[in-house]
Design a protein around this motif. Sequence first.
Motif: not given
Length: 316
Positions: A23-28, A121-127, A184-200
């Motif tokens: 499921t994670k590979f599909i989400a990626f 997708v990533p939020v559902v997969v992670l939950v 945490f990284g995915v949700v903040l990335t979706l909220i802010t639109g910045s990939g920095l949170w994804d990297a963190l």
Amino acid sequence: MSASGGTRAIVAALLANLGIAVTKFIAFALTASSSMLAEAIHSVADSGNQALLLLGGKRARREATPQHPFGYGRERYIYAFIVSIVLFSVGGLFALYEAYHKYEEWHSHPDESGITSWHWVPVVVLVVAIILESFSFRTAIQESNHVRGKATWVQFVRRARAPELPVVLLEDLGALVGLIFALFGVVLTLITGSGLWDALGTAAIGLLLVSIAVILAIETKSLLLGEGATSEDVTKIEDAIMAGPEVERIIHMKTLHLGPEELLVAAKIAVRQHETGEEIAQHINDTEARIREAVPIARVIYLEPDIYQVPAPAAS
């Protein structure tokens, strides 16, 4: 630890990680989230690790040979050490590399580094992954509680002579915390639109996995070098030796784990000076029987009879 209990925990973790990895590979593939890729590789590494633990358990059950007269019990330690290496390299270092790659992408193109499609997708997969991993973690906790006794969790991980349950416990704990970092990284990335949170989030996953791998490597290295019996078992063995009237004292004793469920006991014991060889042989047999009754994993016992002599006083 019972071998069946460890096997149940390993199989539960293996099945959970295989399903989660897919499921994670599909989400990626749908979102290009680096946190999702790091978590997918983490799940693949964990699945491979559980397969290694099962393989180590199977190979450890081979019969002793003239070349390996004490059997292959330590194979379980070897494969547990390999697990720590896989977790460090495939899991931890890859996640740190992916975090650096995502950070460079964000630094070069900050407006294009976020998740631009399939936002849910990533939020559902992670939950879902957190729920599945929780079931696996619960199984590992239940199986560990059967053998943990009054020891704390830190003491259990550090003192356990069977490596499978501590490995699965730490892997599952790391997987749960890593999933929270990824969410945490995915949700903040979706909220802010910045990939920095994804990297963190990805970097946090990498640091977590490297830390767990180092802990596992330290503990399994100690087992590979050869650890003696626990203090509780040492006390039981000493009490068993001295329980009979035929042994005057223990001159010295050493123990060594040949495998998680096989203990070697070697001791020099003081016997009465005027006993015959036949009497001494019978006393040794009786003492060995008491030791095995007190500590069933004491399967290899060497007792050397001797006459105890009081050390001469040191010259002034």
